[in-house]
Design an enzyme around this catalytic site. Structure first.
Site, PDB file in Angstrom:
ATOM      1  N   CYS A 195       0.803  -1.230   0.000  1.00  0.00           N
ATOM      2  CA  CYS A 195       0.000   0.000   0.000  1.00  0.00           C
ATOM      3  C   CYS A 195       0.833   1.276   0.000  1.00  0.00           C
ATOM      4  O   CYS A 195       0.311   2.357  -0.240  1.00  0.00           O
ATOM      5  CB  CYS A 195      -0.925  -0.001   1.204  1.00  0.00           C
ATOM      6  SG  CYS A 195      -1.958  -1.454   1.243  1.00  0.00           S
ATOM      7  N   HIS A 201      -3.093   7.263   2.927  1.00  0.00           N
ATOM      8  CA  HIS A 201      -3.582   5.980   2.412  1.00  0.00           C
ATOM      9  C   HIS A 201      -4.940   5.685   3.042  1.00  0.00           C
ATOM     10  O   HIS A 201      -5.110   5.745   4.258  1.00  0.00           O
ATOM     11  CB  HIS A 201      -2.572   4.880   2.751  1.00  0.00           C
ATOM     12  CG  HIS A 201      -3.079   3.506   2.474  1.00  0.00           C
ATOM     13  ND1 HIS A 201      -3.810   3.195   1.339  1.00  0.00           N
ATOM     14  CD2 HIS A 201      -2.989   2.345   3.173  1.00  0.00           C
ATOM     15  CE1 HIS A 201      -4.127   1.916   1.364  1.00  0.00           C
ATOM     16  NE2 HIS A 201      -3.647   1.369   2.472  1.00  0.00           N
ATOM     17  N   ASN A 203     -10.424   0.215   0.559  1.00  0.00           N
ATOM     18  CA  ASN A 203      -8.963   0.316   0.536  1.00  0.00           C
ATOM     19  C   ASN A 203      -8.468  -0.233  -0.811  1.00  0.00           C
ATOM     20  O   ASN A 203      -8.539  -1.432  -1.065  1.00  0.00           O
ATOM     21  CB  ASN A 203      -8.405  -0.503   1.712  1.00  0.00           C
ATOM     22  CG  ASN A 203      -6.883  -0.558   1.730  1.00  0.00           C
ATOM     23  OD1 ASN A 203      -6.226  -0.175   0.769  1.00  0.00           O
ATOM     24  ND2 ASN A 203      -6.336  -1.042   2.835  1.00  0.00           N
TER      25      ASN A 203
HETATM   26  N1  ACO Z   1     -18.401  -8.300  10.368  1.00  0.00           N
HETATM   27  C1  ACO Z   1     -18.834  -8.560  11.603  1.00  0.00           C
HETATM   28  N2  ACO Z   1     -18.000  -8.911  12.603  1.00  0.00           N
HETATM   29  C2  ACO Z   1     -16.691  -8.995  12.328  1.00  0.00           C
HETATM   30  C3  ACO Z   1     -16.179  -8.734  11.054  1.00  0.00           C
HETATM   31  C4  ACO Z   1     -17.075  -8.370  10.040  1.00  0.00           C
HETATM   32  N3  ACO Z   1     -16.706  -8.085   8.775  1.00  0.00           N
HETATM   33  N4  ACO Z   1     -14.830  -8.892  11.071  1.00  0.00           N
HETATM   34  C5  ACO Z   1     -14.510  -9.243  12.320  1.00  0.00           C
HETATM   35  N5  ACO Z   1     -15.632  -9.301  13.081  1.00  0.00           N
HETATM   36  C6  ACO Z   1     -15.762  -9.637  14.488  1.00  0.00           C
HETATM   37  C7  ACO Z   1     -14.642 -10.528  14.982  1.00  0.00           C
HETATM   38  O1  ACO Z   1     -14.952 -11.885  14.718  1.00  0.00           O
HETATM   39  C8  ACO Z   1     -14.645 -10.211  16.455  1.00  0.00           C
HETATM   40  O2  ACO Z   1     -15.699 -10.918  17.072  1.00  0.00           O
HETATM   41  P1  ACO Z   1     -15.516 -11.510  18.565  1.00  0.00           P
HETATM   42  O3  ACO Z   1     -15.273 -10.309  19.439  1.00  0.00           O
HETATM   43  O4  ACO Z   1     -16.814 -12.190  18.794  1.00  0.00           O
HETATM   44  O5  ACO Z   1     -14.330 -12.409  18.471  1.00  0.00           O
HETATM   45  C9  ACO Z   1     -15.012  -8.721  16.504  1.00  0.00           C
HETATM   46  O6  ACO Z   1     -15.632  -8.442  15.249  1.00  0.00           O
HETATM   47  C10 ACO Z   1     -13.828  -7.820  16.701  1.00  0.00           C
HETATM   48  O7  ACO Z   1     -12.797  -8.211  15.778  1.00  0.00           O
HETATM   49  P2  ACO Z   1     -11.473  -7.394  15.643  1.00  0.00           P
HETATM   50  O8  ACO Z   1     -10.625  -8.026  14.566  1.00  0.00           O
HETATM   51  O9  ACO Z   1     -10.857  -7.203  16.981  1.00  0.00           O
HETATM   52  O10 ACO Z   1     -12.064  -5.994  15.134  1.00  0.00           O
HETATM   53  P3  ACO Z   1     -11.351  -4.618  14.961  1.00  0.00           P
HETATM   54  O11 ACO Z   1     -12.075  -3.589  15.697  1.00  0.00           O
HETATM   55  O12 ACO Z   1      -9.867  -4.730  15.166  1.00  0.00           O
HETATM   56  O13 ACO Z   1     -11.607  -4.317  13.423  1.00  0.00           O
HETATM   57  C11 ACO Z   1     -10.428  -4.337  11.367  1.00  0.00           C
HETATM   58  C12 ACO Z   1     -11.084  -5.173  12.438  1.00  0.00           C
HETATM   59  C13 ACO Z   1     -11.494  -3.489  10.710  1.00  0.00           C
HETATM   60  C14 ACO Z   1      -9.828  -5.281  10.331  1.00  0.00           C
HETATM   61  C15 ACO Z   1      -9.361  -3.448  12.024  1.00  0.00           C
HETATM   62  O14 ACO Z   1      -8.491  -4.212  12.816  1.00  0.00           O
HETATM   63  C16 ACO Z   1      -8.544  -2.728  11.007  1.00  0.00           C
HETATM   64  O15 ACO Z   1      -9.046  -1.924  10.242  1.00  0.00           O
HETATM   65  N6  ACO Z   1      -7.226  -2.952  11.002  1.00  0.00           N
HETATM   66  C17 ACO Z   1      -6.376  -2.352  10.018  1.00  0.00           C
HETATM   67  C18 ACO Z   1      -6.449  -3.187   8.824  1.00  0.00           C
HETATM   68  C19 ACO Z   1      -5.976  -2.449   7.629  1.00  0.00           C
HETATM   69  O16 ACO Z   1      -6.159  -1.272   7.487  1.00  0.00           O
HETATM   70  N7  ACO Z   1      -5.346  -3.221   6.766  1.00  0.00           N
HETATM   71  C20 ACO Z   1      -4.863  -2.731   5.569  1.00  0.00           C
HETATM   72  C21 ACO Z   1      -3.744  -1.752   5.827  1.00  0.00           C
HETATM   73  S1  ACO Z   1      -2.336  -2.156   5.048  1.00  0.00           S
HETATM   74  C22 ACO Z   1      -2.817  -2.248   3.529  1.00  0.00           C
HETATM   75  O17 ACO Z   1      -3.564  -1.402   3.112  1.00  0.00           O
HETATM   76  C23 ACO Z   1      -2.364  -3.422   2.733  1.00  0.00           C
END
Ligand code: ACO
Length: 319
Positions: A108, A244, A274
């Site tokens: 990215c 980004h 993204n």
């Molecule tokens: N829908 C519903 N529930 C979900 C989903 C979904 N799509 N995805 C995860 N959950 C659930 C999980 O199972 C978990 O449930 P549990 O508490 O019962 O176990 C709960 O939601 C919380 O999961 P987390 O992974 O802790 O959620 P978080 O708040 O961290 O959000 C996310 C996840 C959106 C992926 C976040 O961590 C994030 O944005 N991280 C950065 C990722 C990113 O930007 N990556 C790309 C950057 S680098 C690049 O661009 C290549």
């Protein structure tokens, strides 16, 4: 170096959160609240390289140059169906250019690395007009059963033409190897000489979302501060922070950390998701075409992604 043209292009199919919720166990409300995404564009029946070439055509048209004026093409791409030839070589053929081409893969962070490389080429004086294309198809890297990754990404391409001129102020790039946090492995051809049978690779990208989130905020804020320090200006002096578009919450956290209003951090993640390295030039093109950029505006670009690779670059808008 200055930016003299921008362009962007997307697949025709818009996929809303509600549509994704019909395929996997998620909801519009969850995706919107955690990421700021409402929809993304996904390649369905078009050729990915045509989308990339379309962004390039638009950037050239916006710059007033044609393909015969381009001295060099840098293409940022993480994955496409060809291992070889390079995507830049394929695009070169479609747009009818005849210059040398190179691909870079910095996930990215590719746009900021491409700007930095282009600036170095222009400074040497060997090139005068460089086409940068960031073209990404991350939806083809995802495991569409993994709801924590597949909801984040969209496909698209953004391009800029850069030329000799006044605009580039400073950049700061960094890579801290951390391969397990975000990766995708692909299968290679077997040979009669392999000592061990290789396991088949995972079905899609593997990501530790929380760790990526933390590092994105930490490294982006650090890179921006380094560039501010090098140029002797403060965050208040920056007109736009074009970051980004990985997750709106990441951008809001960085804005808070820099004590800057969100009005200086434009976003389009709502519409596009993204799009990996394409996200910054796509957003820049939106700003340019909507007349929001004024001569003399200071634009801070900051990007981060797998590697972990990150970088920031300060440019003055001089188009
Ligand atoms: N829908 C519903 N529930 C979900 C989903 C979904 N799509 N995805 C995860 N959950 C659930 C999980 O199972 C978990 O449930 P549990 O508490 O019962 O176990 C709960 O939601 C919380 O999961 P987390 O992974 O802790 O959620 P978080 O708040 O961290 O959000 C996310 C996840 C959106 C992926 C976040 O961590 C994030 O944005 N991280 C950065 C990722 C990113 O930007 N990556 C790309 C950057 S680098 C690049 O661009 C290549």
């Amino acid at each position: 170096m200055k930016i003299i043209g921008t362009g962007s292009s997307h697949p025709s199919l818009a996929v809303t959160n509600d549509k994704i919720a019909q395929i996997i166990d998620t909801s519009d409300e969850w995706i919107w609240r955690r990421t700021g995404i409402k929809q993304r564009y996904v390649v369905s029946d078009e050729r990915f390289e045509d989308i990339a070439a379309d962004a390039a055509f638009k950037a050239m048209e916006n710059s007033g140059l044609s393909s015969s004026d381009i001295d060099f093409i840098i293409c940022s791409n993480t994955l496409n169906e060809y291992t070889t030839p390079s995507l830049s070589a394929i695009i070169q053929g479609i747009i009818g250019a005849s210059c040398p081409c190179v691909d870079i893969n910095v996930a990215c962070a590719g746009f900021v690395y491409a700007l930095d490389a282009a600036n170095a080429y222009l400074q040497i004086g060997k090139m005068h007009n460089i086409l940068i294309i960031c073209a990404e198809e991350p939806t083809r890297m995802m495991n569409w059963k993994d709801r924590s990754t597949c909801i984040l990404f969209g496909d698209g391409a953004g391009a800029v033409v850069v030329s000799d001129g006044e605009g580039f102020e400073a950049s700061d790039l960094s890579t801290s190897s951390c391969t397990e946090m975000l990766y995708q492995k692909r299968g290679l051809c077997s040979t009669p000489f392999l000592k061990q049978k290789e396991e088949s690779p995972d079905a899609g990208a593997v990501m530790d979302g929380r760790e990526v989130y933390k590092r994105a905020v930490k490294y982006s804020a650090r890179d921006i501060k380094n560039v501010l320090m090098e140029t002797g200006i403060t965050a208040d002096d920056v007109t736009w922070f074009v970051l980004h578009q990985a997750n709106k919450r990441i951008i809001e956290t960085i804005a808070r950390y820099l004590k800057q209003p969100m009005s200086k951090f434009p976003t389009d993640i709502e519409r596009y998701g993204n799009t990996s390295s394409a996200s910054i030039p796509i957003l820049l093109d939106d700003l340019n075409r909507n007349g929001l950029l004024k001569r003399g505006d200071r634009i801070m670009f900051s990007a981060f992604g797998a590697g972990f690779c990150s970088g920031a670059c300060l440019m003055v808008w001089n188009k």
